[in-house]
Design a protein around this motif. Structure first.
Motif, PDB file in Angstrom:
ATOM      1  N   ILE A  91       0.860  -1.183   0.000  1.00  0.00           N
ATOM      2  CA  ILE A  91       0.000   0.000   0.000  1.00  0.00           C
ATOM      3  C   ILE A  91       0.895   1.232   0.000  1.00  0.00           C
ATOM      4  O   ILE A  91       1.813   1.348   0.826  1.00  0.00           O
ATOM      5  N   ASP A  92       0.647   2.142  -0.901  1.00  0.00           N
ATOM      6  CA  ASP A  92       1.524   3.299  -1.079  1.00  0.00           C
ATOM      7  C   ASP A  92       1.687   4.127   0.194  1.00  0.00           C
ATOM      8  O   ASP A  92       2.776   4.643   0.469  1.00  0.00           O
ATOM      9  N   ASN A  93       0.616   4.288   0.978  1.00  0.00           N
ATOM     10  CA  ASN A  93       0.652   5.198   2.120  1.00  0.00           C
ATOM     11  C   ASN A  93       1.243   4.578   3.386  1.00  0.00           C
ATOM     12  O   ASN A  93       1.347   5.254   4.415  1.00  0.00           O
ATOM     13  N   PHE A  94       1.608   3.289   3.328  1.00  0.00           N
ATOM     14  CA  PHE A  94       2.168   2.627   4.506  1.00  0.00           C
ATOM     15  C   PHE A  94       3.500   1.975   4.144  1.00  0.00           C
ATOM     16  O   PHE A  94       3.624   1.319   3.105  1.00  0.00           O
ATOM     17  N   SER A  95       4.483   2.161   5.049  1.00  0.00           N
ATOM     18  CA  SER A  95       5.826   1.636   4.800  1.00  0.00           C
ATOM     19  C   SER A  95       6.216   0.658   5.897  1.00  0.00           C
ATOM     20  O   SER A  95       5.702   0.717   7.032  1.00  0.00           O
ATOM     21  N   VAL A  96       7.124  -0.228   5.576  1.00  0.00           N
ATOM     22  CA  VAL A  96       7.647  -1.170   6.572  1.00  0.00           C
ATOM     23  C   VAL A  96       8.216  -0.382   7.755  1.00  0.00           C
ATOM     24  O   VAL A  96       8.956   0.587   7.577  1.00  0.00           O
ATOM     25  N   GLY A  97       7.839  -0.787   8.944  1.00  0.00           N
ATOM     26  CA  GLY A  97       8.298  -0.112  10.152  1.00  0.00           C
ATOM     27  C   GLY A  97       7.308   0.870  10.729  1.00  0.00           C
ATOM     28  O   GLY A  97       7.442   1.274  11.897  1.00  0.00           O
ATOM     29  N   ASP A  98       6.303   1.284   9.928  1.00  0.00           N
ATOM     30  CA  ASP A  98       5.290   2.209  10.440  1.00  0.00           C
ATOM     31  C   ASP A  98       4.563   1.605  11.633  1.00  0.00           C
ATOM     32  O   ASP A  98       4.251   0.400  11.644  1.00  0.00           O
ATOM     33  N   LEU A  99       4.272   2.431  12.624  1.00  0.00           N
ATOM     34  CA  LEU A  99       3.405   2.033  13.731  1.00  0.00           C
ATOM     35  C   LEU A  99       1.998   2.521  13.433  1.00  0.00           C
ATOM     36  O   LEU A  99       1.812   3.677  13.017  1.00  0.00           O
ATOM     37  N   VAL A 100       1.012   1.655  13.639  1.00  0.00           N
ATOM     38  CA  VAL A 100      -0.370   2.002  13.318  1.00  0.00           C
ATOM     39  C   VAL A 100      -1.307   1.525  14.413  1.00  0.00           C
ATOM     40  O   VAL A 100      -0.988   0.607  15.168  1.00  0.00           O
ATOM     41  N   VAL A 101      -2.453   2.158  14.489  1.00  0.00           N
ATOM     42  CA  VAL A 101      -3.559   1.652  15.288  1.00  0.00           C
ATOM     43  C   VAL A 101      -4.499   0.923  14.346  1.00  0.00           C
ATOM     44  O   VAL A 101      -4.907   1.473  13.310  1.00  0.00           O
ATOM     45  N   SER A 102      -4.820  -0.314  14.678  1.00  0.00           N
ATOM     46  CA  SER A 102      -5.645  -1.146  13.807  1.00  0.00           C
ATOM     47  C   SER A 102      -6.600  -1.966  14.661  1.00  0.00           C
ATOM     48  O   SER A 102      -6.650  -1.810  15.884  1.00  0.00           O
ATOM     49  N   ASN A 103      -7.332  -2.837  14.017  1.00  0.00           N
ATOM     50  CA  ASN A 103      -8.230  -3.757  14.731  1.00  0.00           C
ATOM     51  C   ASN A 103      -7.836  -5.192  14.391  1.00  0.00           C
ATOM     52  O   ASN A 103      -8.628  -5.964  13.857  1.00  0.00           O
ATOM     53  N   SER A 104      -6.613  -5.536  14.730  1.00  0.00           N
ATOM     54  CA  SER A 104      -6.074  -6.841  14.357  1.00  0.00           C
ATOM     55  C   SER A 104      -6.621  -7.979  15.200  1.00  0.00           C
ATOM     56  O   SER A 104      -6.583  -9.140  14.793  1.00  0.00           O
ATOM     57  N   GLY A 105      -7.126  -7.679  16.399  1.00  0.00           N
ATOM     58  CA  GLY A 105      -7.670  -8.727  17.255  1.00  0.00           C
ATOM     59  C   GLY A 105      -6.599  -9.477  18.029  1.00  0.00           C
ATOM     60  O   GLY A 105      -5.426  -9.092  18.056  1.00  0.00           O
ATOM     61  N   VAL A 117      -7.273   2.163   9.461  1.00  0.00           N
ATOM     62  CA  VAL A 117      -5.958   2.094  10.105  1.00  0.00           C
ATOM     63  C   VAL A 117      -5.382   3.509  10.206  1.00  0.00           C
ATOM     64  O   VAL A 117      -5.378   4.255   9.225  1.00  0.00           O
ATOM     65  N   LEU A 118      -4.901   3.871  11.394  1.00  0.00           N
ATOM     66  CA  LEU A 118      -4.358   5.205  11.637  1.00  0.00           C
ATOM     67  C   LEU A 118      -2.877   5.115  11.956  1.00  0.00           C
ATOM     68  O   LEU A 118      -2.453   4.284  12.762  1.00  0.00           O
ATOM     69  N   LYS A 119      -2.097   5.969  11.316  1.00  0.00           N
ATOM     70  CA  LYS A 119      -0.665   5.997  11.591  1.00  0.00           C
ATOM     71  C   LYS A 119      -0.381   6.690  12.908  1.00  0.00           C
ATOM     72  O   LYS A 119      -1.042   7.660  13.268  1.00  0.00           O
ATOM     73  N   LEU A 120       0.624   6.198  13.611  1.00  0.00           N
ATOM     74  CA  LEU A 120       1.128   6.844  14.813  1.00  0.00           C
ATOM     75  C   LEU A 120       2.490   7.454  14.520  1.00  0.00           C
ATOM     76  O   LEU A 120       3.198   7.023  13.602  1.00  0.00           O
ATOM     77  N   ASP A 121       2.853   8.428  15.312  1.00  0.00           N
ATOM     78  CA  ASP A 121       4.181   9.020  15.222  1.00  0.00           C
ATOM     79  C   ASP A 121       5.216   7.965  15.607  1.00  0.00           C
ATOM     80  O   ASP A 121       5.148   7.377  16.687  1.00  0.00           O
ATOM     81  N   LYS A 122       6.179   7.712  14.721  1.00  0.00           N
ATOM     82  CA  LYS A 122       7.201   6.693  15.003  1.00  0.00           C
ATOM     83  C   LYS A 122       8.005   7.011  16.259  1.00  0.00           C
ATOM     84  O   LYS A 122       8.590   6.126  16.881  1.00  0.00           O
ATOM     85  N   ASN A 123       8.025   8.292  16.616  1.00  0.00           N
ATOM     86  CA  ASN A 123       8.841   8.716  17.758  1.00  0.00           C
ATOM     87  C   ASN A 123       8.042   8.787  19.058  1.00  0.00           C
ATOM     88  O   ASN A 123       8.547   9.314  20.055  1.00  0.00           O
ATOM     89  N   MET A 124       6.800   8.274  19.061  1.00  0.00           N
ATOM     90  CA  MET A 124       6.012   8.279  20.294  1.00  0.00           C
ATOM     91  C   MET A 124       6.752   7.539  21.399  1.00  0.00           C
ATOM     92  O   MET A 124       7.225   6.415  21.188  1.00  0.00           O
ATOM     93  N   SER A 125       6.847   8.159  22.561  1.00  0.00           N
ATOM     94  CA  SER A 125       7.519   7.488  23.680  1.00  0.00           C
ATOM     95  C   SER A 125       6.670   6.360  24.248  1.00  0.00           C
ATOM     96  O   SER A 125       7.200   5.403  24.809  1.00  0.00           O
TER      97      SER A 125
END
Length: 349
Positions: A91-105, A117-125
């Motif tokens: 998927i163009d808008n998502f890259s390997v290593g991205d942190l996301v909020v999803s409903n994976s179960g 699916v929502l992207k999170l800041d990679k630098n979130m503490s």
């Protein structure tokens, strides 16, 4: 109620609904299965679960009673919000290593087409905050109070489960609006935390024998907003104290989720309906993303600033290991958790 840990990283552990609970869930209602790690197709990505959120609403989805959403079927992976890391992406808008909020179960790996699916800041503490104060529970507390509660400075707000992820948010947002915040929680430790760390004006232990009397004394001017996420005896104590034009946002009724029959005692429905009429109460249930999904960016911007500045604090109850999710889920329903319950499934890489 634990499962043997699977050490083979070439498999995908999945906790499935083995049978529908009758009352409180037991070990027999869950089944640990393994499958091959799925392969994403075109316009899909593979997600590895890092954190799994445990939330009371999941208990309702395990039953087949009519509700706002379709129930889980026996054999389905238990549903749940997750913070996950992208392992493969087509998927163009998502890259390997991205942190996301999803409903994976309740599983190690899942495939997603990116919808919801929502992207999170990679630098979130604290990436797990995306499941709590900066995620669905925080969003629920914020919108329920601000839109349905319509807070006005000086009013009295009562919040059940005050140290949980929703209640803690409600109380602290209430502080931002200049409300008198009265929390309800189970036990002295939680009540002390609500006052000393979250900034509630007062917090009352619902386990106290004189809980009803204590609540009345804490609300000498009555209750203008009652944020409902528990029900049961807490609402019974709240009802007589509701002021004219009081507002009651309803996002959950955790005290009833394991019930198999109506509670003993007098039927108080007629009394409640009389109060709704005579005191012109506003009682409104809501499902957060159905009613308010387009407000999420606004919420995230506001809440992120409050969390960063320390004006809003949060407490997490983190448990290590996917295999411990069933036990942790039952404990949460019984109120044994202290803060937002999160299962740590793997490490961020």
């Amino acid at each position: 109620m634990s499962f043997d840990k699977q050490q083979n990283q070439q498999t995908n552990r999945q906790i499935k609904l083995a049978s529908r609970p009758n009352g409180e869930p037991t070990a027999d209602n869950f089944d640990m299965a393994t499958s091959d790690i799925p392969t994403p197709k075109d316009n899909e990505m593979l997600l590895r679960t890092v954190y799994l959120s445990l939330d009371p609403y999941m208990r309702g989805r395990m039953s087949d009673a009519k509700s706002y959403a379709d129930p889980l079927e026996v054999g389905d992976v238990i549903m749940g919000g997750t913070v996950a890391q992208v392992v493969e992406s087509n998927i163009d808008n998502f890259s390997v290593g991205d942190l996301v909020v999803s409903n994976s179960g309740w599983q190690d790996y899942s495939v997603s087409d990116g919808e919801g699916v929502l992207k999170l800041d990679k630098n979130m503490s604290n990436p797990s905050y995306g499941l709590g104060v900066l995620g669905m529970p925080g969003f629920t507390g914020y919108m329920g109070l601000t839109d349905i509660g319509k807070p006005q400075k000086g009013e009295t707000l009562v919040v059940a489960a005050a140290t949980g992820p929703v209640g803690a948010t409600v109380g602290q947002v209430g502080n931002q609006y200049g409300l008198r915040t009265v929390g309800v929680a189970g036990g002295k430790e939680k009540c002390d935390f609500a006052v000393n760390e979250l900034g509630f004006d007062i917090c009352i232990d619902h386990k106290a024998d004189d809980f009803t009397e204590q609540l009345k004394a804490a609300c000498p001017d009555g209750i203008d907003i009652y944020y409902e996420n528990v029900g049961g005896k807490v609402f019974d104590a709240v009802m007589p104290l509701l002021n004219d034009h009081a507002r009651i946002p309803v996002c959950g009724l955790v005290s009833q989720y394991n019930a198999t029959d109506l509670p003993d005692g007098k039927d108080r429905l007629g009394m409640l309906m009389g109060l709704i009429l005579s005191q012109r109460l506003t009682v409104r249930g809501f499902i957060i993303f159905e009613e308010y999904g387009d407000h999420f960016p606004e919420f995230l911007e506001t809440m992120s600033k409050w969390v960063e500045s320390g004006e809003v604090k949060t407490k997490e109850h983190i448990i290590d290991g996917l295999d411990n999710a069933p036990d942790a889920f039952v404990s949460m329903l019984n109120g044994d958790n202290f803060g937002k319950t999160v299962i740590k499934v793997s490490d961020v890489k």
